[in-house]
Design an enzyme around this catalytic site. Sequence first.
Site, PDB file in Angstrom:
ATOM      1  N   ARG A  96      73.380  48.661 114.615  1.00 44.35           N
ATOM      2  CA  ARG A  96      74.634  48.591 115.365  1.00 44.35           C
ATOM      3  C   ARG A  96      75.263  49.958 115.549  1.00 44.35           C
ATOM      4  NH1 ARG A  96      76.092  47.513 119.398  1.00 44.35           N
ATOM      5  NH2 ARG A  96      74.980  45.555 119.044  1.00 44.35           N
ATOM      6  N   LYS A 163     100.887  73.863 132.666  1.00 45.69           N
ATOM      7  CA  LYS A 163     101.218  72.709 133.511  1.00 45.69           C
ATOM      8  C   LYS A 163     102.722  72.672 133.778  1.00 45.69           C
ATOM      9  CE  LYS A 163      98.431  69.249 133.213  1.00 45.69           C
ATOM     10  NZ  LYS A 163      97.744  67.991 132.810  1.00 45.69           N
ATOM     11  N   GLU A 195      98.894  75.009 136.976  1.00 45.20           N
ATOM     12  CA  GLU A 195      99.022  73.784 137.763  1.00 45.20           C
ATOM     13  C   GLU A 195     100.023  73.999 138.896  1.00 45.20           C
ATOM     14  OE1 GLU A 195      99.401  69.491 136.166  1.00 45.20           O
ATOM     15  OE2 GLU A 195     101.451  70.080 136.684  1.00 45.20           O
TER      16      GLU A 195
END
Length: 283
Positions: A96, A163, A195
């Site tokens: 698993r 940003k 940005e």
Amino acid sequence: MEDSVDRLIEAALAEDIGAGDLTSLYFVPQERRTTGFIVARETGVLSGGEVAQRVFQKVDPSIETELLVHDGDRIAEGAYVMKIEGPARSVLTAERTALNFMQRMSGVAKATRRYVDAVRGTSAQILDTRKTIPGWRILDKLAVSHGGGTNHRMGLYDRVMVKDNHLVAEGRLEELQEAIRRLKAEHPGVQVELEADDLMQVADFLELDGVDYLLLDNMELSALREAVEMRGERATPQLEASGGVTLKTVAGIAETGVDFISVGAITHSVKAMDLALDFVKSE
């Protein structure tokens, strides 16, 4: 990288096995050996094969594994991906955890390849983001590369991205330029990305020295094309489009001439690929 992956594997095994695999201990004879194959239940792109091999080895070094296809390869439904031979108890104990790594990583690689295929014929590259499973970033980004994508920064330490929230605190161009100069002097080689939310910011940022990338956030196609024209023949800054990118819109974005398109969905919203371990029945 190897140490980071080993720590993830060890944590995953500890989480799953705990004090021991009671099912295998009580219901599988100790002397029983087995042969099995990991099989693809759907088409896709393989990633995590080498990680899965590492899982089996950590559970029991006597388990032998063979990758039948390589990470980054396209695979068809029904394809045999890996052969596993060894003590049945050990193989079942590792099953698993090995599949969890492969299924997640192959899902990321498959999603990435779909975006890469969608922009084929343009110069745009598909980027990942920091929207990854906590602790799994190195594997998510490895899977992106297997899907043909390009890795963006690994974290806050290897590239500066200024940003809109940063600009609230440091909004004047003179102060921004001074911060870039100071960073470049103290951290040579670290790249700077700013940005821009509109073309006025693009025009302002193009006047600054030391800017390596501009992030064009949530801009219309017409604005993206204009930003490319404003940059002109300059090698830098390179232009990255971002925000709300989907498989339906990515080709149009690429055709504007941007250099990169960042897609958070390839790591934060992927569907695990369907892989399974099938045992060969003993005679």
